[in-house]
Design an enzyme around this catalytic site. Structure first.
Site, PDB file in Angstrom:
ATOM      1  N   ASP A   1      64.055  15.419  15.478  1.00 63.35           N
ATOM      2  CA  ASP A   1      65.095  15.755  16.446  1.00 63.35           C
ATOM      3  C   ASP A   1      64.844  17.207  16.863  1.00 63.35           C
ATOM      4  O   ASP A   1      65.120  18.142  16.120  1.00 63.35           O
ATOM      5  CB  ASP A   1      66.458  15.576  15.767  1.00 63.35           C
ATOM      6  CG  ASP A   1      67.609  16.119  16.608  1.00 63.35           C
ATOM      7  OD1 ASP A   1      67.354  16.744  17.658  1.00 63.35           O
ATOM      8  OD2 ASP A   1      68.769  15.934  16.196  1.00 63.35           O
TER       9      ASP A   1
ATOM     10  N   GLN B   1      67.233  21.411  19.011  1.00 61.62           N
ATOM     11  CA  GLN B   1      67.433  22.855  18.851  1.00 61.62           C
ATOM     12  C   GLN B   1      66.118  23.612  18.657  1.00 61.62           C
ATOM     13  O   GLN B   1      66.144  24.834  18.483  1.00 61.62           O
ATOM     14  CB  GLN B   1      68.368  23.150  17.661  1.00 61.62           C
ATOM     15  CG  GLN B   1      69.752  22.536  17.773  1.00 61.62           C
ATOM     16  CD  GLN B   1      70.605  23.151  18.892  1.00 61.62           C
ATOM     17  OE1 GLN B   1      70.254  24.178  19.484  1.00 61.62           O
ATOM     18  NE2 GLN B   1      71.726  22.517  19.194  1.00 61.62           N
TER      19      GLN B   1
ATOM     20  N   CYS C   1      79.516  17.933  15.464  1.00 55.09           N
ATOM     21  CA  CYS C   1      78.909  16.594  15.324  1.00 55.09           C
ATOM     22  C   CYS C   1      78.098  16.490  14.045  1.00 55.09           C
ATOM     23  O   CYS C   1      77.010  15.892  14.033  1.00 55.09           O
ATOM     24  CB  CYS C   1      78.036  16.244  16.525  1.00 55.09           C
ATOM     25  SG  CYS C   1      78.902  16.344  18.074  1.00 55.09           S
TER      26      CYS C   1
END
Ligand code: 7TS
Length: 410
Positions: free
Chosen positions: A198, A201, A364
């Site tokens: 992921d 960021q 989240c």
């Protein structure tokens, strides 16, 4: 890197909020957009707007060329071997769900293990829970060290011959920890598992080279990297994209359609059913050009400087708890904290009155909030347009918040 010049590229930074110049410290939620990206979007809609891969008219060709050029730019930006490995999606969430539904649900079976960390954003957590529910695969978590980092020994214990998929954020959106995904991908590959990263960021903030990382899939969002909302990317290794099933079925993703069956185009088109995110992708291409013109190494070292300065300024403030690694060296450009006895929403409201935008909430990442033993936190996140004086404003804002609430509580 000349931050004062860079700031001139971002029209929104001239806004005043509640009578104060805007201090934008919420780029981890979404970044601001430079004029260079806004202008490309405007030019596209004013001069080239058309559907892609369909018409043979001039505008159709121009739009198609611009859309495919954006794919090439993104591929170069993450050093993908070929542009066909870049699928345009709506964002990180959609990219990760596509891997979960189109790959993992087809490939995993009962007893297979999916290895995660407890600090994942919900969008890199719930899709795997869904895969586990439908396939009988099992979720396993690598424990976090007290500062939120991973110990390689724990990673080695968690990854076993039963592991089929390892998924984790490159950079945590709450703790700022940077995980050693290259080393972890190598461990995953040793047991025949795939590595899903992921990059929401990391891709906006540091050079990311998919070939060097060795990841099998990488997901990220355009809106966190100076691009528009509504566009993101799924990068995948060619052989995995080839076996991965499309998630959406309909126009443009097909090869031959019969009454009772259909076949698909090759990757990436089989994943881009319907009218794709044309303007979004073109805007993301412009964002990639913009970031590259400044240099990702420069952006990374600017983030590092800001986070080190923020940690230095904030760590002396009595009653302020900071989460994540204490040093700015191996940390993304954000600081998550709580002020004793004050709800983060109240902290954010007081700061907003001074024109300072931060994020407050669970970000989240509810399991991580439980691990931190808090309901929510405040978070200041930095980007290429932030300065040390933004952090000074945060520091003074937090001092006023403290005084205000001490006074209110009496
Ligand atoms: N993964 C990480 C690590 C994220 O930080 C985010 C968004 C996502 C996935 C989801 O990205 P999306 O573009 O699909 O929504 N993070 C945040 C945040 O920290 N504050 O607002 C959104």
């Amino acid at each position: 890197m000349n931050v004062q010049e860079i700031r001139k590229d971002f029209p929104i930074l001239e806004e005043t909020v509640n009578g104060h110049p805007l201090v934008y410290l919420d780029s981890a939620a979404t970044s601001q957009k430079p004029r260079q990206v806004i202008e490309v979007l405007q030019k596209y809609y004013e001069h080239d707007n058309s559907n892609v891969h369909r018409g043979v008219h001039t505008l159709g060709s121009r739009a198609t060329e611009a859309y495919e050029l954006a794919r090439e730019k993104v591929a170069r930006f993450i050093r993908a071997k070929s542009a066909e490995q870049v699928v345009f999606t709506r964002g990180t969430t959609e990219s990760l769900n596509m891997v979960a539904y189109g790959y993992a649900r087809q490939q995993l079976k009962e007893g297979d293990e999916i290895v995660l960390t407890p600090s994942e954003h919900h969008s890199n957590l719930i899709p795997w829970q869904q895969v586990a529910r439908t396939t009988g695969a099992v979720l396993k978590y690598i424990p976090l060290q007290p500062d939120g980092t991973l110990a390689m020994e724990d990673v080695k214990t968690a990854i076993t011959p039963a592991t089929k998929l390892v998924a984790m954020a490159h950079v945590s959106n709450v703790l700022g920890t940077i995980h050693p995904v290259r080393e972890i991908a190598a461990l995953a590959h040793e047991v025949g598992a795939i590595m899903v990263v992921d990059g929401a960021q990391s891709v906006p903030h540091m050079p990311v080279d998919v070939q060097d990382l060795g990841c099998d899939f990488l997901a990220f969002s355009g809106h966190k990297m100076c691009g528009p909302t509504g566009v993101g990317v799924l990068y995948g290794k060619r052989e995995l994209l080839d076996v991965m099933e499309p998630t959406y079925f309909g126009g443009e993703m097909i090869d031959i359609v019969e009454l009772h069956s259909a076949t698909w185009k090759d990757t990436p088109y089989k994943f881009e059913g319907g009218t794709p995110i044309i303007a979004g992708a073109i805007g993301l291409g412009a964002a990639v050009d913009y970031l590259s013109s400044i240099g990702m190494e420069e952006i990374r070292s600017h983030d590092q400087k800001l986070v080190a300065y923020a940690l230095e300024r904030l760590s002396d403030m009595p009653g302020l708890s900071i989460y994540g690694p204490k040093s700015g060296v191996n940390r993304g450009g954000l600081v998550t904290f709580n002020l004793d006895g004050v709800h983060p929403h109240d902290v954010s409201t007081v700061l907003d009155a001074e024109g300072i935008a931060i994020r407050a909430g669970h970000h989240c990442a509810q399991p991580l909030m439980r691990w931190l033993n808090v309901g929510s936190t405040a978070r200041a996140s930095f980007y290429l347009y932030n300065t040390e004086s933004d952090i000074d404003a945060l520091f003074h804002g937090l001092q006023s918040a403290k005084e205000f609430f001490q006074h209110a509580i009496g």
